[in-house]
Design a protein around this motif. Structure first.
Motif, mmCIF file in Angstrom:
data_model
loop_
_atom_site.group_PDB
_atom_site.id
_atom_site.type_symbol
_atom_site.label_atom_id
_atom_site.label_comp_id
_atom_site.label_asym_id
_atom_site.label_seq_id
_atom_site.Cartn_x
_atom_site.Cartn_y
_atom_site.Cartn_z
ATOM 1 N N GLU A 144 0.898 -1.088 0.020
ATOM 2 C CA GLU A 144 -0.021 -0.064 0.049
ATOM 3 C C GLU A 144 0.908 1.255 -0.018
ATOM 4 O O GLU A 144 2.030 1.106 0.477
ATOM 5 C CB GLU A 144 -0.847 0.006 1.140
ATOM 6 C CG GLU A 144 -1.625 -1.161 1.404
ATOM 7 C CD GLU A 144 -2.805 -1.173 0.106
ATOM 8 O OE1 GLU A 144 -3.400 -0.038 -0.221
ATOM 9 O OE2 GLU A 144 -3.362 -2.328 -0.063
ATOM 10 N N ILE A 145 0.444 2.357 -0.522
ATOM 11 C CA ILE A 145 0.930 3.695 -0.355
ATOM 12 C C ILE A 145 0.876 4.052 0.997
ATOM 13 O O ILE A 145 -0.385 4.717 1.212
ATOM 14 C CB ILE A 145 0.590 4.596 -1.372
ATOM 15 C CG1 ILE A 145 0.871 4.051 -2.889
ATOM 16 C CG2 ILE A 145 1.092 5.813 -1.364
ATOM 17 C CD1 ILE A 145 0.435 4.827 -4.002
ATOM 18 N N PRO A 146 1.700 4.495 1.724
ATOM 19 C CA PRO A 146 1.557 4.942 3.133
ATOM 20 C C PRO A 146 0.770 6.547 3.037
ATOM 21 O O PRO A 146 1.389 6.941 2.132
ATOM 22 C CB PRO A 146 2.974 4.874 3.938
ATOM 23 C CG PRO A 146 3.739 4.796 2.853
ATOM 24 C CD PRO A 146 3.111 4.076 1.573
ATOM 25 N N GLN A 147 0.466 6.953 4.159
ATOM 26 C CA GLN A 147 -0.087 8.407 4.185
ATOM 27 C C GLN A 147 1.181 9.359 4.357
ATOM 28 O O GLN A 147 1.181 10.525 3.910
ATOM 29 C CB GLN A 147 -1.007 8.687 5.505
ATOM 30 C CG GLN A 147 -2.300 7.763 4.937
ATOM 31 C CD GLN A 147 -3.275 8.278 3.698
ATOM 32 O OE1 GLN A 147 -3.059 9.434 3.610
ATOM 33 N NE2 GLN A 147 -3.759 7.241 3.220
ATOM 34 N N GLN A 148 1.935 8.854 5.281
ATOM 35 C CA GLN A 148 3.334 9.653 5.605
ATOM 36 C C GLN A 148 4.223 9.786 4.340
ATOM 37 O O GLN A 148 4.520 8.741 3.589
ATOM 38 C CB GLN A 148 4.120 9.306 6.811
ATOM 39 C CG GLN A 148 3.258 9.311 8.028
ATOM 40 C CD GLN A 148 4.055 8.660 9.289
ATOM 41 O OE1 GLN A 148 5.038 8.217 9.037
ATOM 42 N NE2 GLN A 148 3.316 8.863 10.404
ATOM 43 N N ARG A 149 4.851 10.905 4.118
ATOM 44 C CA ARG A 149 5.710 11.151 3.124
ATOM 45 C C ARG A 149 5.292 11.311 1.579
ATOM 46 O O ARG A 149 5.803 11.709 0.719
ATOM 47 C CB ARG A 149 6.985 10.124 3.120
ATOM 48 C CG ARG A 149 7.825 10.373 4.496
ATOM 49 C CD ARG A 149 9.052 9.363 4.238
ATOM 50 N NE ARG A 149 8.658 7.899 3.989
ATOM 51 C CZ ARG A 149 8.691 7.246 2.861
ATOM 52 N NH1 ARG A 149 9.399 7.846 1.894
ATOM 53 N NH2 ARG A 149 8.540 6.048 2.846
ATOM 54 N N PHE A 150 4.092 10.843 1.493
ATOM 55 C CA PHE A 150 3.411 10.661 0.057
ATOM 56 C C PHE A 150 2.140 11.668 0.131
ATOM 57 O O PHE A 150 1.287 11.679 0.936
ATOM 58 C CB PHE A 150 2.800 9.091 -0.079
ATOM 59 C CG PHE A 150 3.826 8.086 -0.356
ATOM 60 C CD1 PHE A 150 4.110 7.596 -1.522
ATOM 61 C CD2 PHE A 150 4.483 7.720 0.541
ATOM 62 C CE1 PHE A 150 5.102 6.765 -1.924
ATOM 63 C CE2 PHE A 150 5.668 6.881 0.413
ATOM 64 C CZ PHE A 150 5.834 6.273 -0.834
ATOM 65 N N GLN A 151 2.347 12.499 -0.985
ATOM 66 C CA GLN A 151 0.943 13.333 -1.094
ATOM 67 C C GLN A 151 0.558 13.222 -2.565
ATOM 68 O O GLN A 151 1.402 13.340 -3.582
ATOM 69 C CB GLN A 151 1.639 14.745 -0.730
ATOM 70 C CG GLN A 151 0.562 15.881 -1.116
ATOM 71 C CD GLN A 151 1.302 17.288 -0.830
ATOM 72 O OE1 GLN A 151 2.431 17.342 -0.571
ATOM 73 N NE2 GLN A 151 0.339 18.447 -1.059
ATOM 74 N N MET A 152 -0.656 13.035 -2.690
ATOM 75 C CA MET A 152 -1.372 13.035 -4.156
ATOM 76 C C MET A 152 -2.050 14.238 -4.377
ATOM 77 O O MET A 152 -2.808 14.785 -3.643
ATOM 78 C CB MET A 152 -2.530 11.864 -4.168
ATOM 79 C CG MET A 152 -1.865 10.526 -3.845
ATOM 80 S SD MET A 152 -3.194 9.363 -3.826
ATOM 81 C CE MET A 152 -2.446 7.849 -3.219
ATOM 82 N N LYS A 153 -1.282 14.586 -5.580
ATOM 83 C CA LYS A 153 -1.721 16.175 -5.909
ATOM 84 C C LYS A 153 -2.207 16.119 -7.318
ATOM 85 O O LYS A 153 -1.573 16.178 -8.161
ATOM 86 C CB LYS A 153 -0.710 17.293 -5.729
ATOM 87 C CG LYS A 153 -1.087 18.659 -5.862
ATOM 88 C CD LYS A 153 -0.059 19.686 -5.455
ATOM 89 C CE LYS A 153 -0.554 21.115 -5.682
ATOM 90 N NZ LYS A 153 0.632 22.051 -5.422
ATOM 91 N N LYS A 154 -3.428 16.228 -7.580
ATOM 92 C CA LYS A 154 -4.161 16.238 -8.952
ATOM 93 C C LYS A 154 -3.512 14.882 -9.816
ATOM 94 O O LYS A 154 -3.718 13.745 -9.151
ATOM 95 C CB LYS A 154 -3.729 17.211 -9.694
ATOM 96 C CG LYS A 154 -4.409 18.931 -9.371
ATOM 97 C CD LYS A 154 -4.133 19.702 -10.380
ATOM 98 C CE LYS A 154 -4.872 21.021 -9.791
ATOM 99 N NZ LYS A 154 -4.702 22.312 -10.684
#
Length: 315
Positions: free
Chosen positions: A146-156
């Motif tokens: 899975e893609i963790p919430q920390q360090r990862f940011q989805m923008k558009k």
């Protein structure tokens, strides 16, 4: 209760034996690839693959011949019972097992996929492919994990990863389609370079010039030196619009592998001895023998009391 204890010990022994990490391998489509059991296995080796929770048997190898469980002619084995896949396809991606032991986590990079290589601790931005610009689906996912919430940011249609780590290496999807293969390499330690040695090179004018050549400090990785849980690539990855470098291969001493095998073997032997003792002490024959010993002891004690009473009576 003893039966429950036996079952728990058996489960513990089995889980301690099969708990292992995968060797992560990435390869381009249409390339051949060879997968090895690590460590090697004696006797028959049955290869199977897990894809999205579904297991499929591939081949059983004994060193002399193959017993195939699929009609796909691309699967074969070698004398050391390793699995050979010719002309790999994207559908060959998955987790491969040797006799149900973790072996290889294979990532097949589809043709045309962007390959992006970065160093650890950097910040990287992954973009959806250009052909998906008109699509509204911009959800990012990863092939394994899975893609963790920390360090990862989805923008558009972008995925921004801060402070990247080697564990972030893998194939990323945008809108359910392969978008970018991210290769995170470790930063080299600052060490003094080896002494340079001159090498003579002859030019077209028949003049000899001397060019210094630095001896590489990085050893060549062989199959026996590849630890479980590391990433490696057996085939060169072609250059794309993004700069590509070979996947990083971590190395570690073989002493850890031998120590792990010794601990597993010791635990298995101890559990086996405990199970045998529990079975023996709870068997009907053992219980009958203990009851017979108790009866004999009671009779002996009663005879001693009778003899004592007779002596007192005579007196």
């Amino acid at each position: 209760m003893s039966i429950s204890l036996c079952c728990c010990l058996i489960v513990f022994a089995l889980t301690s034996h099969v708990a292992a990490d995968f060797v992560h391998i990435a390869v381009n489509e249409t390339r051949p690839i060879t997968l090895h059991c690590n460590p090697p296995i004696n006797g028959l080796v049955k290869w199977n693959r897990e894809t999205n929770g579904t297991y499929s048997n591939i081949i059983t190898a004994d060193g002399d011949g193959d017993m195939k469980h699929t009609n796909d002619a691309r699967y074969n084995s070698q004398a050391d019972k390793s699995l050979v896949i010719t002309n790999v396809k994207f559908s060959d991606s998955g987790k491969y097992y040797c006799n149900n032991d973790a072996a290889v986590e294979l990532t097949v990079i589809p043709s045309g996929t962007t390959i992006k290589s970065v160093k650890e601790t950097e910040t990287v931005t992954l973009k959806c492919p250009d052909e998906d610009e008109g699509s509204d689906d911009s959800k990012w996912s990863r092939q394994f994990g899975e893609i963790p919430q920390q360090r990862f940011q989805m923008k558009k249609k972008k995925l921004i990863i801060k402070d990247v780590k080697q564990e972030d290496t893998g194939l990323y999807y945008c809108g359910g389609k392969p978008a970018v293969f991210l290769n995170v390499t470790s930063r080299p330690a600052t060490k003094k370079p080896f002494r340079t040695m001159p090498t003579s090179i002859t030019t077209t004018s028949t003049k000899t010039t001397t060019t210094p050549t630095t001896i590489s400090t990085i050893p060549t990785a062989t199959r026996s030196s590849i630890p479980k849980g590391s990433w490696r690539s057996t085939n060169p990855i072609p250059k794309t619009t993004e700069s590509a470098t070979p996947l990083n291969t971590a190395t570690s001493p073989n002493i850890y592998m031998f120590l792990s095998m010794w601990i597993k073997a010791t635990i298995t032997v101890l559990v086996t001895i405990i199970i045998i003792l529990l079975i023996i002490t709870n068997s009907p024959t053992w219980r009958l023998r203990r009851e017979a010993d108790k009866k004999t002891s009671r009779l002996r004690h009663q005879l001693e009391n009778d003899n004592l009473e007779m002596q007192v009576y005579e007196v």
